[in-house]
Design a protein around this motif. Structure first.
Motif, short mmCIF file in Angstrom:
data_model
loop_
_atom_site.label_atom_id
_atom_site.label_comp_id
_atom_site.label_asym_id
_atom_site.label_seq_id
_atom_site.Cartn_x
_atom_site.Cartn_y
_atom_site.Cartn_z
N VAL A 9 46.30 -10.33 -3.72
CA VAL A 9 47.33 -11.30 -4.08
C VAL A 9 47.72 -11.08 -5.53
CG1 VAL A 9 47.85 -13.77 -4.25
CG2 VAL A 9 46.27 -12.95 -2.48
N LEU A 10 49.02 -11.07 -5.82
CA LEU A 10 49.54 -10.95 -7.18
C LEU A 10 49.77 -12.35 -7.72
CD1 LEU A 10 50.68 -8.99 -9.40
CD2 LEU A 10 52.92 -9.41 -8.37
N LEU A 11 49.15 -12.65 -8.88
CA LEU A 11 49.22 -13.98 -9.47
C LEU A 11 49.82 -13.94 -10.87
CD1 LEU A 11 45.56 -15.15 -8.69
CD2 LEU A 11 47.61 -15.66 -7.37
N GLU A 12 50.41 -15.06 -11.26
CA GLU A 12 50.88 -15.26 -12.63
C GLU A 12 50.23 -16.54 -13.13
OE1 GLU A 12 55.07 -14.89 -14.95
OE2 GLU A 12 55.11 -16.01 -13.08
N ALA A 37 46.80 -20.34 -11.15
CA ALA A 37 47.85 -19.33 -11.16
C ALA A 37 48.82 -19.58 -10.00
CB ALA A 37 47.26 -17.93 -11.04
N LYS A 38 50.02 -19.05 -10.17
CA LYS A 38 51.05 -19.14 -9.14
C LYS A 38 51.08 -17.82 -8.37
CE LYS A 38 56.02 -19.72 -8.66
NZ LYS A 38 57.28 -19.86 -9.38
N VAL A 39 51.17 -17.91 -7.05
CA VAL A 39 51.22 -16.71 -6.21
C VAL A 39 52.62 -16.11 -6.30
CG1 VAL A 39 51.02 -15.81 -3.87
CG2 VAL A 39 49.45 -17.60 -4.65
N ILE A 40 52.69 -14.85 -6.69
CA ILE A 40 53.96 -14.14 -6.83
C ILE A 40 54.24 -13.26 -5.60
CG2 ILE A 40 55.26 -12.49 -8.26
CD1 ILE A 40 54.68 -15.23 -9.58
N ALA A 41 53.19 -12.62 -5.08
CA ALA A 41 53.34 -11.76 -3.90
C ALA A 41 52.00 -11.66 -3.20
CB ALA A 41 53.83 -10.37 -4.31
N VAL A 42 52.02 -11.41 -1.89
CA VAL A 42 50.79 -11.26 -1.11
C VAL A 42 50.86 -9.99 -0.28
CG1 VAL A 42 50.31 -13.72 -0.97
CG2 VAL A 42 51.66 -12.66 0.80
N GLY A 43 49.70 -9.41 -0.01
CA GLY A 43 49.63 -8.26 0.87
C GLY A 43 49.77 -8.70 2.32
N GLU A 44 49.68 -7.74 3.22
CA GLU A 44 49.88 -8.06 4.65
C GLU A 44 48.67 -8.76 5.27
OE1 GLU A 44 48.42 -3.81 6.56
OE2 GLU A 44 50.54 -4.33 6.60
N GLY A 45 47.50 -8.60 4.69
CA GLY A 45 46.28 -9.20 5.23
C GLY A 45 45.22 -8.14 5.44
#
Length: 97
Positions: A9-12, A37-45
């Motif tokens: 997970v990409l966080l800011e 942090a705020k989630v910016i992007a997630v992987g597929e799992g």
């Protein structure tokens, strides 16, 4: 943009308020840095051994609490981000921060 792979997970980081609810301004040294942090992007799992996809437990724009030393720091286009594995996210904050 950065697209995390697998169960990452990409966080800011969320900025800490510099003022209490009663209006008192806090000095920099007294602010505890929370692991929010705020989630910016997630992987597929994550995929199991038989190939079944386990979906992610968070989505873009969620505010989360993550393990302090589990994050990898990333700088991209003059912004600082964190990348963590899904297992290192402890909770989703359901109220506005």
């Amino acid at each position: 943009m950065i697209k995390p792979l697998y169960d990452r997970v990409l966080l800011e980081k969320v900025e800490v308020k510099a003022q209490t609810e009663s209006g008192i301004l806090l000095p920099e040294s007294s602010k505890e840095q929370p692991n929010l942090a705020k989630v910016i992007a997630v992987g597929e799992g994550k995929r199991t051994k038989d190939g079944t996809l386990i979906p992610m437990g968070v989505k873009v724009n969620d505010t989360v609490i993550y393990k302090q030393f589990a994050a990898s720091d990333v700088k991209y286009e003059q912004k600082d981000y964190l990348i963590v594995e899904m297992k290192d996210i402890l909770a989703v904050v359901e109220e506005d921060v």
